[in-house]
Design a protein around this motif. Structure first.
Motif, PDB file in Angstrom:
ATOM      1  N   LEU A  40     -44.501   4.843  52.701  1.00 22.53           N
ATOM      2  CA  LEU A  40     -44.461   4.128  51.423  1.00 22.53           C
ATOM      3  C   LEU A  40     -45.864   3.940  50.858  1.00 22.53           C
ATOM      4  O   LEU A  40     -46.097   4.121  49.654  1.00 22.53           O
ATOM      5  CB  LEU A  40     -43.771   2.769  51.611  1.00 22.53           C
ATOM      6  N   ARG A  41     -46.815   3.599  51.731  1.00 21.26           N
ATOM      7  CA  ARG A  41     -48.201   3.428  51.250  1.00 21.26           C
ATOM      8  C   ARG A  41     -48.716   4.723  50.628  1.00 21.26           C
ATOM      9  O   ARG A  41     -49.408   4.702  49.607  1.00 21.26           O
ATOM     10  CB  ARG A  41     -49.123   2.995  52.387  1.00 21.26           C
ATOM     11  N   GLY A  42     -48.356   5.856  51.214  1.00 17.17           N
ATOM     12  CA  GLY A  42     -48.761   7.146  50.642  1.00 17.17           C
ATOM     13  C   GLY A  42     -48.202   7.311  49.235  1.00 17.17           C
ATOM     14  O   GLY A  42     -48.906   7.701  48.287  1.00 17.17           O
ATOM     15  N   VAL A  43     -46.927   6.980  49.061  1.00 16.43           N
ATOM     16  CA  VAL A  43     -46.281   7.117  47.747  1.00 16.43           C
ATOM     17  C   VAL A  43     -46.906   6.126  46.758  1.00 16.43           C
ATOM     18  O   VAL A  43     -47.227   6.476  45.614  1.00 16.43           O
ATOM     19  CB  VAL A  43     -44.750   6.890  47.853  1.00 16.43           C
ATOM     20  N   LEU A  44     -47.113   4.900  47.208  1.00 20.50           N
ATOM     21  CA  LEU A  44     -47.652   3.878  46.296  1.00 20.50           C
ATOM     22  C   LEU A  44     -49.081   4.221  45.855  1.00 20.50           C
ATOM     23  O   LEU A  44     -49.492   3.898  44.734  1.00 20.50           O
ATOM     24  CB  LEU A  44     -47.604   2.489  46.949  1.00 20.50           C
ATOM     25  N   GLY A  45     -49.823   4.892  46.732  1.00 18.24           N
ATOM     26  CA  GLY A  45     -51.176   5.334  46.342  1.00 18.24           C
ATOM     27  C   GLY A  45     -51.107   6.316  45.179  1.00 18.24           C
ATOM     28  O   GLY A  45     -51.909   6.261  44.230  1.00 18.24           O
ATOM     29  N   ILE A  46     -50.117   7.197  45.226  1.00 15.25           N
ATOM     30  CA  ILE A  46     -49.936   8.173  44.133  1.00 15.25           C
ATOM     31  C   ILE A  46     -49.484   7.445  42.861  1.00 15.25           C
ATOM     32  O   ILE A  46     -49.950   7.739  41.754  1.00 15.25           O
ATOM     33  CB  ILE A  46     -48.952   9.272  44.581  1.00 15.25           C
ATOM     34  N   TYR A  47     -48.615   6.478  43.003  1.00 17.65           N
ATOM     35  CA  TYR A  47     -48.167   5.688  41.843  1.00 17.65           C
ATOM     36  C   TYR A  47     -49.357   4.928  41.231  1.00 17.65           C
ATOM     37  O   TYR A  47     -49.487   4.833  40.011  1.00 17.65           O
ATOM     38  CB  TYR A  47     -47.095   4.675  42.267  1.00 17.65           C
ATOM     39  N   GLU A  48     -50.222   4.373  42.098  1.00 20.27           N
ATOM     40  CA  GLU A  48     -51.362   3.593  41.601  1.00 20.27           C
ATOM     41  C   GLU A  48     -52.236   4.484  40.705  1.00 20.27           C
ATOM     42  O   GLU A  48     -52.641   4.086  39.608  1.00 20.27           O
ATOM     43  CB  GLU A  48     -52.166   3.070  42.797  1.00 20.27           C
ATOM     44  N   ALA A  49     -52.495   5.706  41.190  1.00 22.87           N
ATOM     45  CA  ALA A  49     -53.337   6.624  40.404  1.00 22.87           C
ATOM     46  C   ALA A  49     -52.644   6.959  39.089  1.00 22.87           C
ATOM     47  O   ALA A  49     -53.284   7.019  38.022  1.00 22.87           O
ATOM     48  CB  ALA A  49     -53.602   7.891  41.218  1.00 22.87           C
ATOM     49  N   ARG A  50     -51.343   7.163  39.139  1.00 24.50           N
ATOM     50  CA  ARG A  50     -50.601   7.492  37.915  1.00 24.50           C
ATOM     51  C   ARG A  50     -50.632   6.313  36.928  1.00 24.50           C
ATOM     52  O   ARG A  50     -50.850   6.485  35.725  1.00 24.50           O
ATOM     53  CB  ARG A  50     -49.148   7.829  38.288  1.00 24.50           C
ATOM     54  N   LEU A  51     -50.430   5.114  37.450  1.00 22.74           N
ATOM     55  CA  LEU A  51     -50.326   3.930  36.583  1.00 22.74           C
ATOM     56  C   LEU A  51     -51.693   3.449  36.090  1.00 22.74           C
ATOM     57  O   LEU A  51     -51.785   2.554  35.259  1.00 22.74           O
ATOM     58  CB  LEU A  51     -49.555   2.816  37.304  1.00 22.74           C
ATOM     59  N   GLU A  52     -52.754   4.080  36.589  1.00 30.71           N
ATOM     60  CA  GLU A  52     -54.073   3.836  35.980  1.00 30.71           C
ATOM     61  C   GLU A  52     -54.174   4.566  34.644  1.00 30.71           C
ATOM     62  O   GLU A  52     -54.976   4.220  33.791  1.00 30.71           O
ATOM     63  CB  GLU A  52     -55.192   4.312  36.918  1.00 30.71           C
ATOM     64  N   LYS A  53     -53.324   5.577  34.459  1.00 27.91           N
ATOM     65  CA  LYS A  53     -53.391   6.392  33.239  1.00 27.91           C
ATOM     66  C   LYS A  53     -52.329   6.027  32.217  1.00 27.91           C
ATOM     67  O   LYS A  53     -52.450   6.341  31.041  1.00 27.91           O
ATOM     68  CB  LYS A  53     -53.236   7.869  33.602  1.00 27.91           C
TER      69      LYS A  53
END
Ligand SMILES: N[C@@H](CCC(=O)N[C@@H](CS)C(=O)NCC(=O)O)C(=O)O
Length: 259
Positions: free
Chosen positions: A178-191
């Motif tokens: 889940l942390r791996g997925v949330l890291g990708i979401y974090e980068a996406r939601l910065e944009k």
């Protein structure tokens, strides 16, 4: 015209998904509860169609609204051959699989509601981005988060005869994923404010049911490590339709709780 019918208990994640999209578009619907604790969804005879009265019962520790039915003849397995909830009926049309039902609801009522959550009124590129993040939820996020919810809530508290303590290694493995997925979401939601862009979409809202229960586990604080994801989640939870559906979903679980 009679409203569409949703068969299942509103505290169940996939039933909640269907209700969420009905609430988002403001469609009239009838919830036909299935007593899953008694295994009604697995019986070949059952499912009542006529609500005769409604009442609140206090099935401690939660107040649950139940509807009392005149029993008549339709059986759940004729609606859902896999004996999984929800089932869905709109006149002669019978559907199962919550994500497919949700899309049908959006296509049928989204226009009237002025909601284009599937991105179908945008260009094919925007539509493809909604499709992509919808797949991410189903193929990456759900497999990562759901074992924690199963181990901490569904198996011990919801499945009849459960009560097993969570399997620590399953939980730990899932949290790492889940942390791996949330890291990708974090980068996406910065944009962008939402996964598929600056407008909310089907992809975002599909995260509600399992994340809602995850947030009742001791692992909810994992989301604090991802501030953009946390802010996105709070935006989703603030939606009136989301709140209307989540009020049927318990937030405190005690050993031995029955629903
Ligand atoms: N992929 C299906 C999954 C349906 C499903 O697993 N439903 C659960 C409730 S959320 C269920 O019926 N569980 C009872 C059982 O498996 O006996 C969907 O999205 O509708």
């Amino acid at each position: 015209m009679s409203p569409v019918k949703v068969f299942g208990h509103p505290m169940l994640t996939n039933v909640a998904r269907v209700m969420l999209f009905l609430e988002e578009v403001g469609a009239e619907y009838e919830l036909v509860p299935i007593d899953f604790v008694a295994g009604e969804h697995k019986r070949s005879q059952h499912v009542q169609l006529n609500v005769s009265r409604r009442q609140f019962v206090d099935r401690s520790p939660y107040q649950v609204q139940v509807m009392i039915f005149d029993r008549d003849a339709t059986c759940f397995s004729s609606l859902q051959p896999f004996a999984k909830m929800p089932g869905f009926q709109d006149g002669d049309l019978v559907l199962f699989e919550s994500r497919a039902i949700a899309k049908y609801i959006l296509r049928k009522y989204g226009g009237t509601a002025g909601l284009d959550l599937l991105g179908e009124n945008s260009g094919i590129e925007e539509l493809a981005v909604v499709d992509m993040w919808t797949e991410v939820e189903a193929q990456q996020y759900y497999p990562a988060i759901s074992p924690v919810v199963f181990e901490c809530i569904i198996i011990p508290f919801i499945i009849p005869g459960g009560g097993a303590t969570p399997n620590r290694s399953v939980v730990d493995e899932s949290l790492e994923r889940l942390r791996g997925v949330l890291g990708i979401y974090e980068a996406r939601l910065e944009k962008s404010s939402y996964l598929a862009g600056d407008s909310i979409s089907f992809a975002d809202l599909n995260h509600i049911p399992f994340t809602f229960y995850f947030m009742t586990t001791p692992y909810a604080k994992v989301f604090d490590e991802y501030p953009k994801v946390k802010a996105w989640w709070e935006m989703l939870m603030a939606r009136p339709a989301v709140q209307r559906v989540c009020k049927h979903m318990p937030t405190e679980f005690k050993l031995g709780a029955q629903y």
